[in-house]
Design a protein around this motif. Structure first.
Motif, short mmCIF file in Angstrom:
data_model
loop_
_atom_site.label_atom_id
_atom_site.label_comp_id
_atom_site.label_asym_id
_atom_site.label_seq_id
_atom_site.Cartn_x
_atom_site.Cartn_y
_atom_site.Cartn_z
N VAL A 149 0.84 -1.20 0.00
CA VAL A 149 0.00 0.00 0.00
C VAL A 149 0.87 1.25 0.00
O VAL A 149 0.62 2.19 -0.76
N THR A 150 1.91 1.27 0.82
CA THR A 150 2.77 2.45 0.85
C THR A 150 3.51 2.63 -0.47
O THR A 150 3.73 3.75 -0.91
N MET A 171 2.16 9.52 -5.68
CA MET A 171 2.71 10.84 -5.37
C MET A 171 3.79 11.24 -6.35
O MET A 171 3.83 12.38 -6.81
N VAL A 172 4.69 10.31 -6.68
CA VAL A 172 5.78 10.60 -7.60
C VAL A 172 5.22 10.96 -8.98
O VAL A 172 5.68 11.91 -9.61
N ASN A 173 4.22 10.22 -9.44
CA ASN A 173 3.60 10.52 -10.73
C ASN A 173 2.81 11.81 -10.69
O ASN A 173 2.80 12.57 -11.66
N VAL A 218 8.52 4.61 9.03
CA VAL A 218 8.50 3.41 8.19
C VAL A 218 7.78 3.66 6.86
O VAL A 218 8.10 3.03 5.86
N ASN A 219 6.86 4.59 6.83
CA ASN A 219 6.10 4.84 5.60
C ASN A 219 6.88 5.63 4.57
O ASN A 219 6.51 5.66 3.40
N VAL A 220 7.96 6.26 4.95
CA VAL A 220 8.74 7.04 4.00
C VAL A 220 9.71 6.17 3.20
O VAL A 220 10.16 6.56 2.14
N LEU A 221 10.00 4.98 3.66
CA LEU A 221 10.96 4.11 2.96
C LEU A 221 10.51 3.79 1.54
O LEU A 221 11.32 3.91 0.61
#
Length: 64
Positions: free
Chosen positions: A24-25, A32-34, A53-56
């Motif tokens: 999911v992340t 977000m990148v797109n 942990v969600n930023v990895l």
């Protein structure tokens, strides 16, 4: 001797209880990148809450 606080003790359990799984992340990071049409010079700011942990997945997707 290292000094630990309450959050150090619960960090591992906190991460395990998150509903955001790695898949999911990664999907959110791809979106977000797109969305912002990022490139290698794009910066992202994560306003940190929790263990990070969600930023990895975002950092690995942004590096593609």
């Amino acid at each position: 001797m290292a000094k630990f606080n309450y959050y150090d003790r619960i960090a591992q359990n906190y991460d395990q209880m998150l509903w955001l799984t790695e898949s999911v992340t990664t999907e959110i990071a791809d979106f977000m990148v797109n969305l912002v049409e990022s490139n290698p010079d794009t910066s992202f700011l994560e306003v940190g809450v929790g263990t990070g942990v969600n930023v990895l997945p975002l950092s690995s997707v942004a590096m593609r």
